[in-house]
Motif scaffolding. Structure first.
Motif, PDB file in Angstrom:
ATOM      1  N   GLN A 156       0.825  -1.209   0.000  1.00  0.00           N
ATOM      2  CA  GLN A 156       0.000   0.000   0.000  1.00  0.00           C
ATOM      3  C   GLN A 156       0.859   1.259   0.000  1.00  0.00           C
ATOM      4  OE1 GLN A 156      -2.905  -0.943  -1.167  1.00  0.00           O
ATOM      5  NE2 GLN A 156      -4.125   0.069   0.404  1.00  0.00           N
ATOM      6  N   HIS A 157       1.977   1.224   0.712  1.00  0.00           N
ATOM      7  CA  HIS A 157       2.897   2.371   0.658  1.00  0.00           C
ATOM      8  C   HIS A 157       3.439   2.543  -0.755  1.00  0.00           C
ATOM      9  CE1 HIS A 157       3.063   3.573   4.835  1.00  0.00           C
ATOM     10  NE2 HIS A 157       3.307   2.340   5.228  1.00  0.00           N
ATOM     11  N   ALA A 158       3.840   1.444  -1.382  1.00  0.00           N
ATOM     12  CA  ALA A 158       4.350   1.518  -2.752  1.00  0.00           C
ATOM     13  C   ALA A 158       3.284   2.053  -3.703  1.00  0.00           C
ATOM     14  CB  ALA A 158       4.827   0.140  -3.203  1.00  0.00           C
ATOM     15  N   LYS A 159       2.059   1.599  -3.524  1.00  0.00           N
ATOM     16  CA  LYS A 159       0.971   2.046  -4.389  1.00  0.00           C
ATOM     17  C   LYS A 159       0.725   3.548  -4.228  1.00  0.00           C
ATOM     18  CE  LYS A 159      -3.773   0.934  -5.737  1.00  0.00           C
ATOM     19  NZ  LYS A 159      -4.899  -0.003  -5.587  1.00  0.00           N
ATOM     20  N   ARG A 160       0.811   4.039  -3.007  1.00  0.00           N
ATOM     21  CA  ARG A 160       0.629   5.471  -2.761  1.00  0.00           C
ATOM     22  C   ARG A 160       1.693   6.288  -3.493  1.00  0.00           C
ATOM     23  NH1 ARG A 160       3.521   8.678   0.073  1.00  0.00           N
ATOM     24  NH2 ARG A 160       4.654   6.980   1.122  1.00  0.00           N
ATOM     25  N   VAL A 161       2.910   5.775  -3.530  1.00  0.00           N
ATOM     26  CA  VAL A 161       4.020   6.502  -4.141  1.00  0.00           C
ATOM     27  C   VAL A 161       3.894   6.549  -5.663  1.00  0.00           C
ATOM     28  CG1 VAL A 161       6.530   6.387  -4.524  1.00  0.00           C
ATOM     29  CG2 VAL A 161       5.593   6.081  -2.219  1.00  0.00           C
ATOM     30  N   MET A 162       3.226   5.554  -6.261  1.00  0.00           N
ATOM     31  CA  MET A 162       3.081   5.507  -7.716  1.00  0.00           C
ATOM     32  C   MET A 162       1.872   6.304  -8.182  1.00  0.00           C
ATOM     33  SD  MET A 162       4.067   1.550  -8.623  1.00  0.00           S
ATOM     34  CE  MET A 162       2.512   0.936  -8.012  1.00  0.00           C
ATOM     35  N   ASP A 163       1.905   6.679  -9.460  1.00  0.00           N
ATOM     36  CA  ASP A 163       0.717   7.323 -10.021  1.00  0.00           C
ATOM     37  C   ASP A 163      -0.340   6.267 -10.343  1.00  0.00           C
ATOM     38  OD1 ASP A 163       1.271   6.156 -12.493  1.00  0.00           O
ATOM     39  OD2 ASP A 163       1.979   8.014 -13.414  1.00  0.00           O
ATOM     40  N   ALA A 164      -1.473   6.705 -10.859  1.00  0.00           N
ATOM     41  CA  ALA A 164      -2.619   5.800 -11.028  1.00  0.00           C
ATOM     42  C   ALA A 164      -2.339   4.652 -11.985  1.00  0.00           C
ATOM     43  CB  ALA A 164      -3.834   6.587 -11.505  1.00  0.00           C
ATOM     44  N   ALA A 165      -1.427   4.857 -12.923  1.00  0.00           N
ATOM     45  CA  ALA A 165      -1.088   3.807 -13.896  1.00  0.00           C
ATOM     46  C   ALA A 165       0.231   3.128 -13.550  1.00  0.00           C
ATOM     47  CB  ALA A 165      -1.023   4.391 -15.299  1.00  0.00           C
ATOM     48  N   GLY A 166       0.698   3.309 -12.336  1.00  0.00           N
ATOM     49  CA  GLY A 166       1.989   2.763 -11.941  1.00  0.00           C
ATOM     50  C   GLY A 166       1.998   1.246 -11.885  1.00  0.00           C
ATOM     51  N   VAL A 167       3.191   0.690 -11.954  1.00  0.00           N
ATOM     52  CA  VAL A 167       3.390  -0.753 -11.905  1.00  0.00           C
ATOM     53  C   VAL A 167       4.356  -1.080 -10.775  1.00  0.00           C
ATOM     54  CG1 VAL A 167       4.190  -2.807 -13.147  1.00  0.00           C
ATOM     55  CG2 VAL A 167       2.966  -1.001 -14.377  1.00  0.00           C
ATOM     56  N   TYR A 168       3.965  -2.046  -9.956  1.00  0.00           N
ATOM     57  CA  TYR A 168       4.793  -2.522  -8.848  1.00  0.00           C
ATOM     58  C   TYR A 168       5.268  -3.930  -9.186  1.00  0.00           C
ATOM     59  CZ  TYR A 168       6.057  -4.022  -4.093  1.00  0.00           C
ATOM     60  OH  TYR A 168       6.724  -4.486  -2.990  1.00  0.00           O
ATOM     61  N   VAL A 169       6.586  -4.142  -9.170  1.00  0.00           N
ATOM     62  CA  VAL A 169       7.179  -5.414  -9.581  1.00  0.00           C
ATOM     63  C   VAL A 169       8.043  -5.941  -8.454  1.00  0.00           C
ATOM     64  CG1 VAL A 169       8.609  -6.600 -11.296  1.00  0.00           C
ATOM     65  CG2 VAL A 169       7.244  -4.616 -11.978  1.00  0.00           C
TER      66      VAL A 169
ATOM     67  N   ALA B  39      -0.865 -13.311  -3.872  1.00  0.00           N
ATOM     68  CA  ALA B  39      -2.172 -13.030  -3.268  1.00  0.00           C
ATOM     69  C   ALA B  39      -2.188 -11.639  -2.654  1.00  0.00           C
ATOM     70  CB  ALA B  39      -2.489 -14.082  -2.210  1.00  0.00           C
ATOM     71  N   THR B  40      -1.085 -11.248  -2.031  1.00  0.00           N
ATOM     72  CA  THR B  40      -0.984  -9.927  -1.407  1.00  0.00           C
ATOM     73  C   THR B  40      -1.042  -8.822  -2.454  1.00  0.00           C
ATOM     74  OG1 THR B  40       0.344 -10.888   0.380  1.00  0.00           O
ATOM     75  CG2 THR B  40       0.469  -8.506   0.077  1.00  0.00           C
ATOM     76  N   ILE B  41      -0.300  -8.990  -3.527  1.00  0.00           N
ATOM     77  CA  ILE B  41      -0.288  -7.974  -4.589  1.00  0.00           C
ATOM     78  C   ILE B  41      -1.636  -7.925  -5.298  1.00  0.00           C
ATOM     79  CG2 ILE B  41       0.756  -7.422  -6.838  1.00  0.00           C
ATOM     80  CD1 ILE B  41       3.429  -8.400  -5.611  1.00  0.00           C
ATOM     81  N   ALA B  42      -2.255  -9.090  -5.517  1.00  0.00           N
ATOM     82  CA  ALA B  42      -3.571  -9.129  -6.173  1.00  0.00           C
ATOM     83  C   ALA B  42      -4.648  -8.472  -5.316  1.00  0.00           C
ATOM     84  CB  ALA B  42      -3.952 -10.578  -6.485  1.00  0.00           C
ATOM     85  N   THR B  43      -4.477  -8.473  -4.008  1.00  0.00           N
ATOM     86  CA  THR B  43      -5.428  -7.800  -3.127  1.00  0.00           C
ATOM     87  C   THR B  43      -5.321  -6.281  -3.258  1.00  0.00           C
ATOM     88  OG1 THR B  43      -5.347  -9.639  -1.562  1.00  0.00           O
ATOM     89  CG2 THR B  43      -6.152  -7.558  -0.711  1.00  0.00           C
TER      90      THR B  43
END
Length: 281
Positions: free
Chosen positions: A176-189, A206-210
């Protein structure tokens, strides 16, 4: 160190590679010449192969999982994109160096826990200077939590303590912290190292898919069938992900072929796997 803005002439390193064992903040690293490539070097950190560098070809990636991440990235964005990338885990900055060659306008930050290792890597290899590539010494979660909202397009987590990623970097709260740092179209790998039972890869997926609308998994067939220890690449985004038609073909054409899973394949893979949380076991 990472804030310097001067640029070296192309191809000129500060000190050049220094083969042998070196003391670093977290133990030792060893720089070993590549037996098959006169321009190649392999960096081992505390006895574990960490990075490969080709001095004459910055775009070359010898570690297969890094090629998979690179293929996913170039399928997601045009090379003209001024990509904002955060690398959690540095080593020799192989992937960041490759991205700098592929995405010439990219702005990248590499977070490396070991300050001495970061200094040596700057001395040994021809790394782009800030603002193209900065190395920030720090702990990956603490640095991520300190960053501004919507300030990155891509976050790549490739952090290991031995053969495992530290638990605080695998949880839903961290994602969730990583998602906040990215823009709406961001990708977390993430690069997940796992044993044949794939228990951790299932939990991480499962965690990332949530956290994200779309999740993809990339790994070689033997790994996905639970036949060996290896790397599983898991990526999440709220934007369409992994849909470029040529991506699956490219992954099948590498030195080690890989499968691209999404949709129902991911759903089956994570079925019954518990989400990782800061307070869970």
């Amino acid at each position: 160190m990472g804030r310097q803005r001067d640029r070296k002439p192309p191809g000129e390193s500060e000190g050049g590679p220094a083969p042998g064992i070196h003391t670093i903040d977290t133990g030792t690293c060893e720089l070993v010449p590549d037996r098959f490539n006169p321009n190649g070097w392999v960096l081992h950190v505390n006895g574990v192969p960490s990075s490969h560098i080709d001095l004459t070809d910055p775009a070359r990636l010898d570690f297969e999982y890094m090629r998979w991440i690179s293929s996913l990235t170039t399928a997601q964005w045009p090379v003209t994109q001024r990509l904002r990338v955060l690398h959690l885990g540095g080593g020799a900055c192989s992937l960041a160096r490759s991205f700098a060659a592929t995405f010439p306008d990219a702005r990248q930050v590499v977070v490396e826990l070991d300050g001495k290792l970061a200094t040596l890597v700057r001395e040994w290899f021809d790394l782009p200077r800030a603002p193209l590539l900065r190395i920030r010494v720090g702990e990956a979660r603490a640095v991520t939590e300190s960053l501004s909202d919507n300030s990155r397009d891509l976050i790549i987590r490739d952090v290991f303590a031995g053969s495992r990623t530290p638990r605080p970097l695998t949880t839903f709260e961290f994602v969730q912290h990583a998602k906040r740092v990215m823009d709406a179209a961001g990708v977390y790998v993430v690069n997940c190292g796992d044993s044949p039972d794939l228990a951790m890869a299932r939990r991480e997926a499962a965690t990332i898919a949530t956290a994200f609308t779309n999740t993809v998994i990339i790994a070689d067939p033997a790994m996905l069938k639970g036949r060996r220890y290896g790397n599983v690449i898991i990526a999440g985004s709220d934007a369409p992900l992994g849909e470029e038609p040529g991506l699956a073909r490219e992954l099948l054409g590498g030195g080690v072929l890989a499968h691209l899973w999404h949709g129902e394949q991911v759903t089956r893979f994570i079925s019954g796997a518990p989400v990782l949380h800061d307070q869970s076991t």
